[in-house]
Structure formats: structure tokens, C-alpha cells
Enzyme design. Structure first.
Site, PDB file in Angstrom:
ATOM      1  N   ASP A   3       0.779  -1.227  -0.213  1.00  0.00           N
ATOM      2  CA  ASP A   3       0.177  -0.114  -0.188  1.00  0.00           C
ATOM      3  C   ASP A   3       0.819   1.196  -0.046  1.00  0.00           C
ATOM      4  OD1 ASP A   3      -2.674   1.108   0.616  1.00  0.00           O
ATOM      5  OD2 ASP A   3      -1.692   2.014   2.310  1.00  0.00           O
TER       6      ASP A   3
ATOM      7  N   GLU B 232       1.503  -0.217  -4.764  1.00  0.00           N
ATOM      8  CA  GLU B 232       0.400   1.017  -5.359  1.00  0.00           C
ATOM      9  C   GLU B 232       1.244   2.298  -5.539  1.00  0.00           C
ATOM     10  OE1 GLU B 232      -3.617   2.870  -3.542  1.00  0.00           O
ATOM     11  OE2 GLU B 232      -1.966   2.381  -2.058  1.00  0.00           O
TER      12      GLU B 232
END
Length: 601
Positions: A313, A342
Site C-alpha cells: 500500500d 501501489e
């Protein structure tokens, strides 16, 4: 020596470790009231290489060389100045055979992204927990709805029946925020599965059940931030464990400042050190203790749960030198382990900057060591092109052509994660007003373009949602995941006709994809779109796949002479969804707003 006194040790992290790791150094955190006042040794061993104390006397960090340990149990001796003391035992477990060389996910796989709280409630007894703040409330759109690990396990057959090979769950570790804790990104204990999802043992069982089906499990890992309720932020080891400003400062989200040679220092610093949101303190990964903690935590989960990959993330919100070292530390232990970051950027040059061995980053002597990035440029296009009926210089299906024309920027284009939607975007079925023709075109492209396709739970049965109405609208409960749901879409006999149409198409497409190596690792040749029709080929030495995407509302006749360099001596093409055969020497008819996938014979 007394062992009763060791009750003052409230936490040990990692809770245990593994022998035979590539990096023999292990840093163990001991936490307890004034624990740093103790002197620490190991009985009959000189394995301790460093003892680090911080300004908080409740922490002590002990580094050992595990190669000097020949037992499965270590006796740490804690002694105070008054000669009192205790022994704390610590376990070194044996690694799983061939753990270091485990195979990860790649472009032969397809990934199913699900949010555990919204997928299925398999265990009604864990909906609430006495030690977590937010309670079960399915009536609250942004509340805890009760989905859990058991619900995933009970519906693995459903996921497998889609043709999916890999599952990515949003974070399952404890998130003890007072509200919106269901998504898991504000973690409060990164060594513990949230009790409302299950236990650590349940997570290990999930991995085993997935592996029994020859499928793979990807963990959603967060390096950039924790939640305010994290136990270590309530009694922090050091002031610089997190980034702190005189006043609350949120990141400016301008990640381009990282590679921008003209960026100001203050803008770059706020980007990297500002908090993601007020409830998510920004971790200071440049602190060696934080860095080691995150490295070991990630490796512990891989080894303990036998994981097959990470989705990381907010990857490029962390200081680049250190997040790249974190990534390399994992790759050193597991050379074949795939990590997808990400990188929420739409410029393909900036996306390429973050993939391992990027020629663009090399200019600045930077290497992220990150094997895969999420292709947000392609995702944005897939969320718009099928509503653009007129093809022009940069509109309609030409958007996709232009994106693939920049594939030379990436060192490994087959290892990009490609997707049309996820838990942070509008759903495709909302964007396309549940026009199944447009859904089919998007899925056909995901199944045949270069990269690793990711699907988002529920879209395969027609679920829609608008992010503009709030995150809860794009994260709805899967119908049938709760005992009294009126509609159960997990079972074919209880799906609606609409759900059945979506599911049957998706299942046939992705089951086919598993069989075709040309779309896994093959080369691509594409042709400039004409009349909003895009034709491309995926091929290797043994197989050729021809894909035709008619984004024009009108039926088309596609003349094949233009594609002779790829058609070569092939005579017919079998359409994989309808099993119809097409004569490649003749014009190929294609309906408006539709796709054909031909295996050339």
C-alpha cells in the site's frame, strides 16, 4: 533464577523467528515496564551482537546472530542491578522446506481482490471482541459488517470457479480505530490478525486451503503508516518513530517531487513525511529501529503464513532510499517473491521510475527493487473508453493503443498489475451503467493484454458502486455472504439471470486464460485503431491469439489483409467464448460494442 518476574514483559516482537534465514541478524523487541534497566545475556552463548535502548525505558531492542544458536529455544537472561532477574524463553522454528525459493504470482495468474469485512460472514461468534473498540453494525454503511476469514474459506470454491488463481485480501491485521476500522489500513497490531476477522491460526489455515487448490495468497502490506490506536504509538519507543511536525501536517500527495530535479526540499519533505490522514501517523522508515521492525514483520508473515506475494500500500509515500532497501531485504530472503506497489500515478514515465531496474530511475542512480507496479494509466483508460463512441486522435479505444505504445518505458511490462477498478475507485458497472457489453470488453482486454489481471470482488455478478457517494458504495456486501441475505450469488442455482450472465461470461474467459501461454508471457503487436476498432495479437512460438475490440456502437466488417504479418499461414480462428470459427481469409464480422478473442489455427 526466577521465571515469575518475566510477567513484566508484555510483548515480544517478532513473537518467534526461524532458523536458516539468509540474513542471520535478528532484532528482538522486548516491551515491559522499565525493561531497559536490565542487562541481557543468553545462557551459554555469545550470540548477542547489539543491545539498543531508547528514551523510553519500557523498550529494549536486542540483536542476535541466529547462526550462533544451535537450539530451537533461546534462554534470555534479564538481570537488574539488585541481582534480581528472570529468564525469558524465545523460539527459533524450523523453516518450511524450499521456503526461500517459493514461487510467487506472475502474469500466468489472475488476481481476485476482496475486502474481507464485506465478502462473507462465516463465523458469527467473532463479530465483536472485548478488546476492540468498533462493534458490529451492518446497518451502518461504513461500519463493521462481520465478514471474516472463515467466510473466505467457505467460499474458496466460488472464487476458484471463476478461473481465478490468486487472492488478494485488503489488510487483515488488527485495526482498532473507533470507526471505519473495517478496511484495515490503520493497523494497531501488525503481528496479530484482527479478532473480528479471526486468529493468526485462521490466516495460516486460509493460506493452506488456498494452496490445496493450487491457488496463491497475496497479503496487503502497509509500510507507510499505522493507525493512531497502534499499541506502540500509545507508548512510543522514540519520538522519531513517526514523523512529527509542530502542527498537524498532511502529505501533499505530490509524489512526483521524489524524482523531480526541480522540486523544493520542503515540498518533497511534506510529501514523504506528512501524514496520509489524521488517523494514520506516518512511520519514519529512516529510523533504523523502524526499518528493521518493518523488514522483520514482513518476512515473519511470509514465513509464518507461507505467503505467495505482497501488494504494498502507498508504496512511494515512504522515503525512497529506505523503502527500496526494505524491498531488497525481502527479495534477498525470497528471490522469486513478487511485490506489487501501489504507485497511484498516471504518467507512465513516473510509473516506470518505480519498477525494478527502471532505465528512467537509473538516470538518478535509483533502483526501487520493486518487481511490479499497478498500471493506473491503463486503469484510467478502461474506466472511460467504452463510453466514447467516436474515435479521434486521442479519444475512444485509441487511448488504450497510446498507453501500450509507451510500454518501452518499463523494464518488465509483463509484470505490471492491470485492473479496471479496485476498492478505491468507482466500479466499472457503475461507470458503464451495467451495460454488460462494455463490461465484457473491459474484461476481454484485462484477460489478453500484457500484465497480471486483477478483478474486484462482486463485479463478476454485476455489482456497481459510485465512489462519489462514499467508499461504502464501492465496498458493498457480497450478496449471500450473510445467513439471511435474500439473494445468494455464491451459488449458481440462486443467482439472478443478470448475475448469471455476468458470472458465466467471466468464468469462461478466465478459465480459458489459464490455458494460454501466449497471453501470459507472449509478445504483443497492435494496430492503430480504425473506426474505434482495436486489433492486437499476443503470440509466442507456438500460439497466436488475435483480439478484436469494436468500441463502435455499429457492427463492423474487419478486413484481415492488414494483419498478415501476424496471421501468417493461419487459416482459421476459433473464438474462445462462443466456439465459433472464423475464416481468416475473409472479412471478420463483429457486433457493435463487443470483443472477439480468436485462437489462430
Amino acid at each position: 533464577m526466577s521465571t515469575a518476574l518475566n510477567k513484566q514483559i508484555q510483548r515480544i516482537e517478532p513473537p518467534f523467528w526461524f532458523s536458516g534465514m539468509h540474513n542471520p541478524e535478528l532484532q528482538i523487541l522486548f516491551y515491559g515496564t522499565n525493561i531497559s534497566q536490565c542487562q541481557i545475556t543468553i545462557e551459554n552463548s555469545n550470540a548477542i551482537t547489539n543491545v539498543k535502548r531508547t528514551e523510553n525505558p519500557n523498550f529494549i531492542f536486542v540483536t542476535i546472530n541466529t547462526q550462533k544458536i544451535n537450539t530451537t529455544e533461546i534462554d534470555f537472561v534479564f538481570k537488574r542491578k539488585d541481582k534480581s532477574g528472570f529468564i525469558q524463553k524465545y523460539e527459533l522454528r524450523k523453516r518450511t522446506k524450499n521456503s526461500a525459493t517459493r514461487k510467487s504470482f506472475d502474469s500466468s495468474d489472475s488476481i481476485y481482490l476482496l475486502m474481507p469485512d464485506r465478502f462473507a460472514n462465516g463465523n458469527k461468534n467473532n463479530q465483536n471482541d472485548t478488546k476492540t473498540t468498533e462493534k458490529y453494525n451492518r446497518e451502518l454503511p461504513g461500519g463493521r459488517h462481520g465478514g471474516d476469514i472463515e467466510g473466505i474459506i467457505q467460499n474458496l470454491d466460488y472464487i476458484q470457479s471463476l478461473g481465478i488463481t490468486t487472492i488478494w485480501c485488503t489488510p487483515l491485521c488488527e485495526d482498532n480505530e473507533a470507526e471505519y476500522s473495517y478496511h484495515g489500513y490503520a493497523q494497531s497490531d501488525v503481528y496479530k490478525i484482527d479478532p473480528r476477522f479471526g486468529t493468526n491460526e485462521d490466516y495460516v489455515r486460509l493460506a493452506k486451503e488456498i494452496h490445496n487448490r493450487n491457488m496463491k495468497l497475496v497479503m496487503d502490506y502497509v509500510t507507510n503508516h499505522w493507525g493512531l490506536a497502534h499499541w506502540m504509538l500509545k507508548d512510543s519507543p522514540a519520538k522519531n518513530w513517526i514523523h512529527q511536525f509542530e502542527n498537524y501536517t498532511e502529505t501533499n500527495h505530490k509524489r512526483s517531487t521524489i524524482s523531480d530535479i526541480n522540486a523544493s526540499k520542503i515540498d518533497r519533505n511534506i510529501c514523504l513525511s506528512g501524514w496520509f490522514v489524521p488517523s494514520m501517523p506516518d512511520l519514519n522508515i529512516t529510523n533504523p529501529l523502524v526499518f528493521n521492525y518493518l523488514c522483520q514483520n514482513a518476512i515473519w508473515w511470509i514465513e509464518y503464513a507461507n505467503l505467495d506475494g505482497f501488494r504494498v500500500d502507498t508504496y512511494n509515500y515512504s522515503e525512497p532510499e529506505y523503502i527500496s532497501k526494505w524491498t531488497k531485504a525481502i527479495s534477498d530472503e525470497y528471490p522469486n517473491f513478487n511485490l506489487v506497489g501501489e504507485i497511484t500515478m498516471r504518467n507512465q514515465g513516473l510509473l516506470s521510475y518505480w519498477q525494478k531496474d527502471s532505465p528512467i530511475a537509473k538516470i538518478q542512480n535509483f533502483n526501487s527493487h520493486l518487481s511490479s507496479v499497478m498500471d493506473f494509466a491503463l486503469s484510467d483508460a478502461l474506466q472511460s473508453v467504452f463510453n466514447e463512441d467516436d474515435d479521434s486522435w486521442d479519444q475512444g479505444i485509441t487511448r488504450i493503443y497510446d498507453i501500450l505504445s509507451k510500454d518501452f518505458l518499463f523494464p518488465n511490462v509483463n509484470n505490471l498489475l492491470i485492473f479496471g477498478e479496485n476498492h478505491d475507485t468507482r466500479r466499472l458497472n457503475h461507470i458503464y451503467n451495467n451495460d454488460i457489453r462494455k463490461y465484457k470488453m473491459a474484461m476481454c482486454m484485462l484477460a489478453t493484454l500484457r500484465g497480471i489481471p486483477q478483478l474486484y470482488y462482486g463485479s463478476e455478478i454485476g455489482m456497481a458502486g459510485d465512489q462519489n457517494l462514499g467508499d461504502a458504495d464501492i465496498r458493498k456486501d457480497f450478496p449471500g455472504g450473510w445467513e439471511n441475505d435474500e439473494n445468494n450469488a455464491f451459488l449458481p442455482e440462486t443467482r439472478s439471470e443478470c448475475q448469471k450472465a455476468y458470472f458465466d461470461f467471466t468464468s469462461k474467459l478466465f478459465h480459458w486464460r489459464k490455458t494460454n501461454a501466449a497471453v501470459h508471457f507472449g509478445k504483443t503487436t497492435h494496430y492503430i485503431p480504425e473506426n474505434n476498432v482495436y486489433v492486437y495479437f499476443r503470440y509466442n512460438t507456438n500460439q497466436t491469439v488475435m483480439v478484436l475490440i469494436n468500441n463502435n456502437p455499429e457492427n463492423q466488417e474487419i478486413m484481415t489483409k492488414r494483419f498478415e504479418e501476424n496471421i501468417k499461414n493461419h487459416i482459421t480462428g476459433k473464438e474462445i467464448l462462443t466456439d465459433l470459427f472464423f475464416d481468416l481469409s475473409q472479412a471478420i464480422p463483429i457486433e457493435g460494442k463487443s470483443a472477439l478473442i480468436l485462437e489462430l489455427e
